[in-house]
Design a protein around this motif. Structure first.
Motif, PDB file in Angstrom:
ATOM      1  N   ALA A   1      55.375  34.466  -0.203  1.00  0.00           N
ATOM      2  CA  ALA A   1      55.330  33.078  -0.674  1.00  0.00           C
ATOM      3  C   ALA A   1      53.924  32.707  -1.153  1.00  0.00           C
ATOM      4  O   ALA A   1      52.922  33.209  -0.635  1.00  0.00           O
ATOM      5  CB  ALA A   1      55.765  32.121   0.428  1.00  0.00           C
ATOM      6  N   ILE A   2      53.889  31.835  -2.134  1.00  0.00           N
ATOM      7  CA  ILE A   2      52.615  31.302  -2.621  1.00  0.00           C
ATOM      8  C   ILE A   2      52.251  30.109  -1.746  1.00  0.00           C
ATOM      9  O   ILE A   2      53.065  29.208  -1.544  1.00  0.00           O
ATOM     10  CB  ILE A   2      52.736  30.885  -4.103  1.00  0.00           C
ATOM     11  CG1 ILE A   2      52.963  32.117  -4.972  1.00  0.00           C
ATOM     12  CG2 ILE A   2      51.502  30.106  -4.550  1.00  0.00           C
ATOM     13  CD1 ILE A   2      53.286  31.808  -6.420  1.00  0.00           C
ATOM     14  N   TRP A   3      51.046  30.115  -1.233  1.00  0.00           N
ATOM     15  CA  TRP A   3      50.538  28.963  -0.489  1.00  0.00           C
ATOM     16  C   TRP A   3      49.803  28.099  -1.504  1.00  0.00           C
ATOM     17  O   TRP A   3      48.738  28.476  -2.005  1.00  0.00           O
ATOM     18  CB  TRP A   3      49.606  29.406   0.620  1.00  0.00           C
ATOM     19  CG  TRP A   3      50.276  30.160   1.753  1.00  0.00           C
ATOM     20  CD1 TRP A   3      51.539  30.670   1.774  1.00  0.00           C
ATOM     21  CD2 TRP A   3      49.698  30.472   3.016  1.00  0.00           C
ATOM     22  NE1 TRP A   3      51.783  31.289   2.974  1.00  0.00           N
ATOM     23  CE2 TRP A   3      50.663  31.184   3.761  1.00  0.00           C
ATOM     24  CE3 TRP A   3      48.460  30.234   3.596  1.00  0.00           C
ATOM     25  CZ2 TRP A   3      50.431  31.651   5.053  1.00  0.00           C
ATOM     26  CZ3 TRP A   3      48.225  30.698   4.881  1.00  0.00           C
ATOM     27  CH2 TRP A   3      49.205  31.382   5.602  1.00  0.00           C
TER      28      TRP A   3
ATOM     29  N   THR B   1      41.316  34.417   3.560  1.00  0.00           N
ATOM     30  CA  THR B   1      40.935  35.661   4.224  1.00  0.00           C
ATOM     31  C   THR B   1      41.760  35.862   5.494  1.00  0.00           C
ATOM     32  O   THR B   1      42.220  36.977   5.777  1.00  0.00           O
ATOM     33  CB  THR B   1      39.429  35.660   4.550  1.00  0.00           C
ATOM     34  OG1 THR B   1      38.701  35.300   3.370  1.00  0.00           O
ATOM     35  CG2 THR B   1      38.966  37.019   5.028  1.00  0.00           C
ATOM     36  N   GLU B   2      41.949  34.806   6.246  1.00  0.00           N
ATOM     37  CA  GLU B   2      42.771  34.878   7.463  1.00  0.00           C
ATOM     38  C   GLU B   2      44.204  35.261   7.118  1.00  0.00           C
ATOM     39  O   GLU B   2      44.816  36.075   7.816  1.00  0.00           O
ATOM     40  CB  GLU B   2      42.728  33.527   8.186  1.00  0.00           C
ATOM     41  CG  GLU B   2      41.366  33.203   8.760  1.00  0.00           C
ATOM     42  CD  GLU B   2      41.114  31.732   9.011  1.00  0.00           C
ATOM     43  OE1 GLU B   2      40.040  31.426   9.558  1.00  0.00           O
ATOM     44  OE2 GLU B   2      41.971  30.877   8.655  1.00  0.00           O
ATOM     45  N   ARG B   3      44.720  34.693   6.049  1.00  0.00           N
ATOM     46  CA  ARG B   3      46.085  35.045   5.642  1.00  0.00           C
ATOM     47  C   ARG B   3      46.173  36.541   5.354  1.00  0.00           C
ATOM     48  O   ARG B   3      47.099  37.216   5.798  1.00  0.00           O
ATOM     49  CB  ARG B   3      46.496  34.238   4.409  1.00  0.00           C
ATOM     50  CG  ARG B   3      47.896  34.594   3.966  1.00  0.00           C
ATOM     51  CD  ARG B   3      48.342  33.910   2.724  1.00  0.00           C
ATOM     52  NE  ARG B   3      49.741  34.289   2.487  1.00  0.00           N
ATOM     53  CZ  ARG B   3      50.400  34.023   1.397  1.00  0.00           C
ATOM     54  NH1 ARG B   3      49.825  33.338   0.426  1.00  0.00           N
ATOM     55  NH2 ARG B   3      51.635  34.412   1.258  1.00  0.00           N
TER      56      ARG B   3
END
Length: 180
Positions: free
Chosen positions: A136-138, A125-127
């Protein structure tokens, strides 16, 4: 010098910490003034607010652990995840401070799985709400859905007061539960 001076005027020895040095007021104050993501959010967003969000996402019996899951940062500061991987000594200090936090608040050393999962939901949510757009995929967020609600960052004073009140309320609930 092996100690830091906390907001309540305590000397906290980082090399030989004692559970008595852990003070909810210091945790509330420090986490409210620490910005997540090393300050790289679009606007100030505190670790205290993050911890409140994590606590909202866990079952009642895990709320205290959720509120305190980042309490070590009140004494050591926040270090970015990539750098932490290269600093095993920091992790050792973090483990010792976490042990003292657990002693002080009668918590299990291992965080419940629900806290880890809620931490990832908060991160997703923060992202979405607070970080610059990045394609980019975290890897840690694969399969994790963010909350429906949008995060509205609190000013430091609101974060301190809200976090502290929730922490004190939860400590009272835990005290009553253990006394019953």
């Amino acid at each position: 010098m092996n100690w830091i001076l906390t907001s309540t005027g305590k000397r906290c020895d980082l090399f030989e910490p004692d559970a008595d040095m852990i003070d909810p007021r210091d945790i509330s104050h420090a986490l409210a003034h620490l910005c997540r993501f090393n300050g790289h959010t679009r606007e100030f967003y505190s670790v205290a607010q993050h911890s409140c969000i994590v606590a909202e996402l866990v079952p009642e019996e895990h709320k205290l652990a959720a509120l305190l899951h980042d309490a070590t940062e009140a004494y050591l500061g926040d270090m970015t995840r990539p750098l932490k991987q290269w600093m095993p000594d920091y992790r050792g200090f973090e483990d010792v401070i976490w042990t003292r936090v657990c002693e002080r608040f009668d918590l299990a050393l291992d965080l419940p799985a629900s806290v880890h999962h809620a931490d990832l939901i908060a991160l997703a949510t923060e992202r979405r709400d607070l970080m610059p757009t990045d394609p980019a995929i975290w890897d840690c967020l694969v399969g994790i859905e963010p909350m429906v609600e949008t995060i509205r960052p609190w000013p430091a004073a609101e974060a301190r007061n809200t976090y502290h009140q929730r922490l004190m309320d939860q400590l009272a609930i835990e005290h009553r539960r253990k006394a019953a």
